[in-house]
Scaffold this motif. Sequence first.
Motif, PDB file in Angstrom:
ATOM      1  N   TYR A  31      36.340 -53.732  51.066  1.00 35.13           N
ATOM      2  CA  TYR A  31      36.949 -52.207  50.298  1.00 35.13           C
ATOM      3  C   TYR A  31      36.820 -50.864  51.539  1.00 35.13           C
ATOM      4  O   TYR A  31      37.907 -49.956  50.328  1.00 35.13           O
ATOM      5  N   GLU A  37      43.078 -54.505  49.081  1.00 39.92           N
ATOM      6  CA  GLU A  37      43.206 -54.252  47.625  1.00 39.92           C
ATOM      7  C   GLU A  37      43.924 -55.916  46.819  1.00 39.92           C
ATOM      8  O   GLU A  37      43.585 -56.298  45.215  1.00 39.92           O
ATOM      9  N   LEU A  57      36.561 -52.798  43.557  1.00 39.75           N
ATOM     10  CA  LEU A  57      37.971 -51.910  43.596  1.00 39.75           C
ATOM     11  C   LEU A  57      37.595 -50.825  43.157  1.00 39.75           C
ATOM     12  O   LEU A  57      38.464 -49.963  42.951  1.00 39.75           O
ATOM     13  N   TYR A  61      39.330 -47.920  45.971  1.00 39.80           N
ATOM     14  CA  TYR A  61      40.672 -46.840  45.048  1.00 39.80           C
ATOM     15  C   TYR A  61      39.682 -45.256  45.514  1.00 39.80           C
ATOM     16  O   TYR A  61      40.550 -44.409  45.861  1.00 39.80           O
TER      17      TYR A  61
END
Length: 177
Positions: A31, A37, A57, A61
């Motif tokens: 990540y 992604e 996730l 981000y």
Amino acid sequence: MDLQDFDSAHLYFDEPLAPEVAPVWPAAEQYAEGTAEQPLLEAQALAPDDLTVLVGLYRFYYYQHRYEAALQIARRRVEVVGPRLLLPANWSEIDAGHVAVAAERGIGLLRFYLLALKGGYLSLRLGRFEQGKAMLLKVVELDTDNRLGARLLLDVLAEHSAEILIFPTAANAEIRP
């Protein structure tokens, strides 16, 4: 109740990863890289309530400075964990009594929930000061010993409220090699 006293507590990453996620997880674990992604989204599609996937996730981000998407994942974490802790659906309705019940159900999950709520910091980064401040105030109200550090964020906000600058998001940030 000490939110740092979780040595013997069950933590989100102690839960086994959903078996259907196993084929895509090695790529999804990257990540911190820009390539994770798609595998993370595949993992989420396969196991939308898996806490490890949601953390992956969120981190992806966040590290990519995609704060709106990270905030959406933080909200999802609250939606998934809240019912497990018997917390009200609306985080603004949580009080000390709810926290006491939640702590009995799992201090590790309660920390996970409150840290997701501390994601109000992302609202601040996005210029949504009232929303971010409200979320952080709730964490401070519930974490009376400030073990999660939300009070510092509110102090910085109060101290610099006249000087606040909106940080660029990934979409409009200058990228330098």
